[in-house]
Enzyme design. Structure first.
Site, PDB file in Angstrom:
ATOM      1  CG  HIS A   1       4.201   0.716 -11.974  1.00 13.64           C
ATOM      2  ND1 HIS A   1       4.789   0.165 -13.099  1.00 13.64           N
ATOM      3  CD2 HIS A   1       5.206   0.918 -11.091  1.00 13.64           C
ATOM      4  CE1 HIS A   1       6.086   0.048 -12.893  1.00 13.64           C
ATOM      5  NE2 HIS A   1       6.373   0.501 -11.693  1.00 13.64           N
TER       6      HIS A   1
ATOM      7  CB  VAL B   1       6.988  -3.895 -13.606  1.00 15.16           C
ATOM      8  CG1 VAL B   1       5.772  -4.583 -14.233  1.00 15.16           C
ATOM      9  CG2 VAL B   1       7.558  -4.757 -12.475  1.00 15.16           C
TER      10      VAL B   1
ATOM     11  CG  ASP C   1       6.057  -2.055  -4.272  1.00 11.86           C
ATOM     12  OD1 ASP C   1       6.150  -1.358  -5.300  1.00 11.86           O
ATOM     13  OD2 ASP C   1       6.866  -2.959  -3.992  1.00 11.86           O
ATOM     14  CB  ILE C   2       5.809  -7.415  -3.532  1.00 12.12           C
ATOM     15  CG1 ILE C   2       5.778  -8.790  -2.886  1.00 12.12           C
ATOM     16  CG2 ILE C   2       7.081  -7.200  -4.324  1.00 12.12           C
ATOM     17  CD1 ILE C   2       5.665  -9.928  -3.888  1.00 12.12           C
TER      18      ILE C   2
ATOM     19  CG  ASN D   1      10.424   4.872 -10.991  1.00  9.94           C
ATOM     20  OD1 ASN D   1      10.550   6.030 -10.619  1.00  9.94           O
ATOM     21  ND2 ASN D   1      10.390   3.852 -10.134  1.00  9.94           N
TER      22      ASN D   1
ATOM     23  CG  HIS E   1       6.307   3.533  -7.444  1.00  7.65           C
ATOM     24  ND1 HIS E   1       6.755   2.404  -6.792  1.00  7.65           N
ATOM     25  CD2 HIS E   1       6.770   3.430  -8.712  1.00  7.65           C
ATOM     26  CE1 HIS E   1       7.459   1.650  -7.613  1.00  7.65           C
ATOM     27  NE2 HIS E   1       7.486   2.249  -8.789  1.00  7.65           N
TER      28      HIS E   1
HETATM   29  P1  AMP Z   1       9.389   0.039 -10.954  1.00 11.19           P
HETATM   30  O1  AMP Z   1      10.775  -0.357 -10.502  1.00 11.19           O
HETATM   31  O2  AMP Z   1       9.126   1.494 -10.927  1.00 11.19           O
HETATM   32  O3  AMP Z   1       9.062  -0.602 -12.304  1.00 11.19           O
HETATM   33  O4  AMP Z   1       8.405  -0.572  -9.879  1.00 11.19           O
HETATM   34  C1  AMP Z   1       7.991  -1.904  -9.880  1.00 11.19           C
HETATM   35  C2  AMP Z   1       7.449  -2.178  -8.525  1.00 11.19           C
HETATM   36  O5  AMP Z   1       6.652  -3.343  -8.568  1.00 11.19           O
HETATM   37  C3  AMP Z   1       8.519  -2.417  -7.458  1.00 11.19           C
HETATM   38  O6  AMP Z   1       8.380  -1.462  -6.401  1.00 11.19           O
HETATM   39  C4  AMP Z   1       8.238  -3.839  -6.992  1.00 11.19           C
HETATM   40  O7  AMP Z   1       8.476  -4.023  -5.613  1.00 11.19           O
HETATM   41  C5  AMP Z   1       6.788  -4.002  -7.362  1.00 11.19           C
HETATM   42  N1  AMP Z   1       6.340  -5.370  -7.584  1.00 11.19           N
HETATM   43  C6  AMP Z   1       6.904  -6.285  -8.389  1.00 11.19           C
HETATM   44  N2  AMP Z   1       6.198  -7.429  -8.373  1.00 11.19           N
HETATM   45  C7  AMP Z   1       5.156  -7.222  -7.537  1.00 11.19           C
HETATM   46  C8  AMP Z   1       4.059  -8.028  -7.084  1.00 11.19           C
HETATM   47  N3  AMP Z   1       3.886  -9.303  -7.510  1.00 11.19           N
HETATM   48  N4  AMP Z   1       3.179  -7.491  -6.215  1.00 11.19           N
HETATM   49  C9  AMP Z   1       3.349  -6.220  -5.785  1.00 11.19           C
HETATM   50  N5  AMP Z   1       4.345  -5.415  -6.179  1.00 11.19           N
HETATM   51  C10 AMP Z   1       5.245  -5.909  -7.033  1.00 11.19           C
END
Ligand code: AMP
Length: 123
Positions: free
Chosen positions: A100, A96, A30-31, A87, A102
């Site tokens: 996914h 997003v 995760d970024i 989520n 986590h």
């Molecule tokens: P959610 O809020 O559950 O949809 O989680 C989305 C996750 O994607 C968040 O924890 C972000 O930090 C992560 N995220 C968004 N863009 C990227 C990326 N380019 N590379 C890695 N993680 C990302």
């Protein structure tokens, strides 16, 4: 469904710190990590939310958990433990819209994962 940043990561259109891949899933760090270890496991098939999972996707969803456990074992935190959470939609904290998992590890985590006054609101 609209293409998300995760489709771009799958297609290698944008970079990510990829830690595992098989025919069904991709995992990358995760970024914006919320624990010492925090990675995401995504299906290569884009599915927007938990609500959009169809019966024929059941194997793909199982593959997310199999990959999470495999990575946990490979990286030595399967026994100490981890949290695997998905989520859904705004109240679930989803940002997003490509499902996914986590996976968070490396520190003890509290439960419940949030603080509120829910008990006080109940009759
Ligand atoms: P959610 O809020 O559950 O949809 O989680 C989305 C996750 O994607 C968040 O924890 C972000 O930090 C992560 N995220 C968004 N863009 C990227 C990326 N380019 N590379 C890695 N993680 C990302």
């Amino acid at each position: 469904m609209a293409e998300t940043i995760f489709t771009k990561i799958i297609n290698r259109d944008i970079p990510a710190d990829i830690i595992y891949e098989n025919d069904h899933v991709l995992a990358f760090n995760d970024i914006n990590p919320q624990a010492p270890t925090h990675f995401l496991v995504i299906p290569k098939k884009p599915i927007a939310t938990i609500n959009d999972i169809e019966p024929e996707d059941a194997e793909i969803v199982g593959q997310l958990y199999l990959a999470a456990a495999h990575i946990a074992k490979q990286n030595g935190f399967a026994e100490s433990g981890y949290r695997a959470v998905m989520n859904c939609n705004p109240d679930g904290g989803q940002t997003v819209y490509h499902i996914h998992l986590h996976v968070l590890a490396g520190k003890p985590m509290g439960w419940p994962p949030y603080q509120n006054n829910l008990k006080q609101q109940l009759p």
